[in-house]
Every structure is written in C-alpha cells, then in structure tokens.
Design an enzyme around this catalytic site. Structure first.
Site, PDB file in Angstrom:
ATOM      1  N   ASP A  30       0.947  -1.011  -0.101  1.00 10.36           N
ATOM      2  CA  ASP A  30      -0.140  -0.025   0.032  1.00 10.36           C
ATOM      3  C   ASP A  30       0.830   1.312  -0.036  1.00 10.36           C
ATOM      4  O   ASP A  30       1.777   1.370   0.699  1.00 10.36           O
ATOM      5  CB  ASP A  30      -0.879   0.024   1.123  1.00 10.36           C
ATOM      6  CG  ASP A  30      -1.990   1.049   1.161  1.00 10.36           C
ATOM      7  OD1 ASP A  30      -3.168   0.435   0.857  1.00 10.36           O
ATOM      8  OD2 ASP A  30      -1.658   2.282   1.041  1.00 10.36           O
ATOM      9  N   ILE A  31       0.416   2.158  -0.819  1.00 11.29           N
ATOM     10  CA  ILE A  31       1.181   3.486  -0.893  1.00 11.29           C
ATOM     11  C   ILE A  31       1.416   4.245   0.374  1.00 11.29           C
ATOM     12  O   ILE A  31       1.992   5.101   0.642  1.00 11.29           O
ATOM     13  CB  ILE A  31       0.838   4.042  -2.068  1.00 11.29           C
ATOM     14  CG1 ILE A  31       2.032   5.265  -2.682  1.00 11.29           C
ATOM     15  CG2 ILE A  31      -0.505   4.740  -1.976  1.00 11.29           C
ATOM     16  CD1 ILE A  31       1.398   5.794  -4.107  1.00 11.29           C
ATOM     17  N   ASN A  87     -13.005  -3.413   2.592  1.00 12.28           N
ATOM     18  CA  ASN A  87     -14.063  -2.382   2.639  1.00 12.28           C
ATOM     19  C   ASN A  87     -14.869  -2.439   1.507  1.00 12.28           C
ATOM     20  O   ASN A  87     -14.549  -2.516   0.392  1.00 12.28           O
ATOM     21  CB  ASN A  87     -13.328  -0.873   2.743  1.00 12.28           C
ATOM     22  CG  ASN A  87     -12.498  -0.830   3.924  1.00 12.28           C
ATOM     23  OD1 ASN A  87     -12.657  -1.310   4.993  1.00 12.28           O
ATOM     24  ND2 ASN A  87     -11.448  -0.087   3.693  1.00 12.28           N
ATOM     25  N   GLY A  93     -15.286   3.283   3.782  1.00  8.53           N
ATOM     26  CA  GLY A  93     -14.240   4.158   3.446  1.00  8.53           C
ATOM     27  C   GLY A  93     -13.533   3.723   2.189  1.00  8.53           C
ATOM     28  O   GLY A  93     -12.299   3.538   1.861  1.00  8.53           O
ATOM     29  N   SER A  95     -12.172   3.631  -1.215  1.00  4.71           N
ATOM     30  CA  SER A  95     -11.745   4.808  -1.844  1.00  4.71           C
ATOM     31  C   SER A  95     -11.174   4.156  -3.394  1.00  4.71           C
ATOM     32  O   SER A  95     -11.391   5.022  -4.400  1.00  4.71           O
ATOM     33  CB  SER A  95     -10.730   5.421  -1.156  1.00  4.71           C
ATOM     34  OG  SER A  95      -9.541   4.640  -1.180  1.00  4.71           O
ATOM     35  N   HIS A 100     -10.333  -5.417  -3.030  1.00  9.15           N
ATOM     36  CA  HIS A 100      -8.607  -5.409  -2.535  1.00  9.15           C
ATOM     37  C   HIS A 100      -8.923  -5.935  -1.200  1.00  9.15           C
ATOM     38  O   HIS A 100      -9.731  -5.247  -0.326  1.00  9.15           O
ATOM     39  CB  HIS A 100      -7.915  -4.192  -2.761  1.00  9.15           C
ATOM     40  CG  HIS A 100      -8.516  -3.019  -2.257  1.00  9.15           C
ATOM     41  ND1 HIS A 100      -9.521  -2.150  -3.141  1.00  9.15           N
ATOM     42  CD2 HIS A 100      -8.425  -2.276  -1.014  1.00  9.15           C
ATOM     43  CE1 HIS A 100      -9.954  -1.309  -2.580  1.00  9.15           C
ATOM     44  NE2 HIS A 100      -9.224  -1.094  -1.209  1.00  9.15           N
ATOM     45  N   LEU A 101      -8.058  -6.898  -0.663  1.00  8.58           N
ATOM     46  CA  LEU A 101      -7.894  -7.415   0.710  1.00  8.58           C
ATOM     47  C   LEU A 101      -6.870  -6.634   1.079  1.00  8.58           C
ATOM     48  O   LEU A 101      -5.502  -6.969   0.740  1.00  8.58           O
ATOM     49  CB  LEU A 101      -7.958  -9.034   0.625  1.00  8.58           C
ATOM     50  CG  LEU A 101      -8.115  -9.516   1.865  1.00  8.58           C
ATOM     51  CD1 LEU A 101      -9.287  -9.393   2.520  1.00  8.58           C
ATOM     52  CD2 LEU A 101      -7.667 -10.828   1.796  1.00  8.58           C
ATOM     53  N   HIS A 102      -6.926  -5.952   2.103  1.00  6.19           N
ATOM     54  CA  HIS A 102      -6.024  -5.245   2.997  1.00  6.19           C
ATOM     55  C   HIS A 102      -5.345  -6.275   3.924  1.00  6.19           C
ATOM     56  O   HIS A 102      -6.212  -7.008   4.503  1.00  6.19           O
ATOM     57  CB  HIS A 102      -6.433  -4.236   3.927  1.00  6.19           C
ATOM     58  CG  HIS A 102      -7.097  -3.043   3.179  1.00  6.19           C
ATOM     59  ND1 HIS A 102      -6.157  -2.000   3.102  1.00  6.19           N
ATOM     60  CD2 HIS A 102      -8.121  -2.688   2.463  1.00  6.19           C
ATOM     61  CE1 HIS A 102      -6.715  -0.889   2.373  1.00  6.19           C
ATOM     62  NE2 HIS A 102      -8.056  -1.468   2.222  1.00  6.19           N
TER      63      HIS A 102
HETATM   64  P1  AMP Z   1      -9.836   1.369   0.377  1.00  2.00           P
HETATM   65  O1  AMP Z   1      -9.715   2.902   1.223  1.00  2.00           O
HETATM   66  O2  AMP Z   1     -10.233   0.188   1.043  1.00  2.00           O
HETATM   67  O3  AMP Z   1     -10.314   1.581  -0.934  1.00  2.00           O
HETATM   68  O4  AMP Z   1      -8.325   1.121   0.013  1.00  2.00           O
HETATM   69  C1  AMP Z   1      -7.656   1.672  -1.003  1.00  2.00           C
HETATM   70  C2  AMP Z   1      -6.340   1.622  -0.713  1.00  2.00           C
HETATM   71  O5  AMP Z   1      -5.304   1.766  -1.884  1.00  2.00           O
HETATM   72  C3  AMP Z   1      -5.623   2.647   0.285  1.00  2.00           C
HETATM   73  O6  AMP Z   1      -5.138   2.220   1.409  1.00  2.00           O
HETATM   74  C4  AMP Z   1      -4.433   3.536  -0.445  1.00  2.00           C
HETATM   75  O7  AMP Z   1      -3.428   4.053   0.559  1.00  2.00           O
HETATM   76  C5  AMP Z   1      -4.179   2.494  -1.446  1.00  2.00           C
HETATM   77  N1  AMP Z   1      -3.763   2.896  -2.619  1.00  2.00           N
HETATM   78  C6  AMP Z   1      -3.844   4.216  -3.538  1.00  2.00           C
HETATM   79  N2  AMP Z   1      -3.166   4.369  -4.473  1.00  2.00           N
HETATM   80  C7  AMP Z   1      -2.388   3.326  -4.390  1.00  2.00           C
HETATM   81  C8  AMP Z   1      -1.103   3.258  -5.361  1.00  2.00           C
HETATM   82  N3  AMP Z   1      -0.714   3.892  -6.249  1.00  2.00           N
HETATM   83  N4  AMP Z   1      -0.220   2.182  -4.901  1.00  2.00           N
HETATM   84  C9  AMP Z   1      -0.557   1.345  -3.939  1.00  2.00           C
HETATM   85  N5  AMP Z   1      -1.671   1.523  -2.953  1.00  2.00           N
HETATM   86  C10 AMP Z   1      -2.353   2.545  -3.317  1.00  2.00           C
END
Ligand code: AMP
Ligand code: ZN
Length: 114
Positions: A30-31, A87, A93, A95, A100-102
């Site tokens: 994750d970035i 999520n 939340g 975004s 995607h599975l965190h």
């Molecule tokens: P969510 O809020 O559950 O949709 O998680 C989206 C995740 O994607 C967040 O934790 C962001 O930090 C991550 N994210 C967004 N852009 C990037 C990227 N370019 N590379 C890696 N992770 C990203």
C-alpha cells in the site's frame, strides 16, 4: 477497465511495489501504509465492490485469502497475528473501486476498528 487505478497496476501502466504476481491475483504494498506491513491483494479481474461478487467468484475470493496467508508467513507476521479487511462502499471508506483485501500487521491492532 481503462480508468481503474488497480487495473492499471495489473497492466503495468502504473508501477506497483509487487509482492506476489500469479495468473489470477496481484499483491503489492500500500502506498500509504497503516501498519508496518500493509499489502493489498487484488484479483486480476475487475470487480468494483463486494456487492458485485457472485457464485462464480467463490474460488477467486478464496484465493485472495490463501495469498494473504502466504504473504503473512513471508513477512513474518503470521504467528504474532494480522488483520485482513475488505471495505465495501462509502460508509466503510472504500476509495478504490476494484476489490482489494488489505493485509495489515506488524503492530498491535485495536478493536473495534474506526
Ligand atoms: P480502500 O480505502 O479500502 O479502497 O483502500 C484503497 C487503498 O489503496 C488505500 O489504502 C490506499 O492507500 C491504496 N492506494 C491508493 N493508490 C495506491 C497506489 N498507487 N499504490 C498502492 N496503494 C495505493
Ligand atoms: Zn479495476
């Protein structure tokens, strides 16, 4: 999906810090990490939210967890413990609208989550 950030990471158009890449799943760091280990495990098929899943996706969803388990061991957090979170939609939340599975670990987690 041409306008999906994670599809662009799958195609290589946007660079990812890849941890695992197989025929069905991509995992990358994750970035904006929320824990010492914060990795996203995504299907290569574009699916916007959990609400878009159906029976045909059962094996793929299982694969996301098997990959998370494997990476947790690789990262050395499997015994101390870790959290997996997916999520769904605004209240949770979400975004990025490609499921995607965190995988989060390397620190003590609070419960309930925020
Ligand atoms: P969510 O809020 O559950 O949709 O998680 C989206 C995740 O994607 C967040 O934790 C962001 O930090 C991550 N994210 C967004 N852009 C990037 C990227 N370019 N590379 C890696 N992770 C990203
Ligand atoms: Zn996508």
């Amino acid at each position: 999906m041409t306008d999906c950030l994670f599809c662009k990471m799958i195609s290589g158009e946007i660079k990812a810090d890849v941890v695992l890449d197989d025929d069905k799943v991509l995992a990358f760091r994750d970035i904006n990490p929320q824990a010492p280990v914060h990795i996203l495990v995504i299907p290569k098929e574009h699916i916007a939210t959990i609400n878009d899943l159906d029976e045909a996706h059962s094996d793929m969803v299982g694969q996301l967890y098997l990959v998370a388990k494997q990476i947790a061991a690789q990262e050395g957090i499997h015994e101390a413990g870790y959290r997996t979170v997916m999520n769904c939609n605004a209240d949770a939340g979400q975004s990025v609208y490609h499921i995607h599975l965190h995988l989060l670990g390397g620190r003590l987690m609070a419960w309930p989550p925020g």
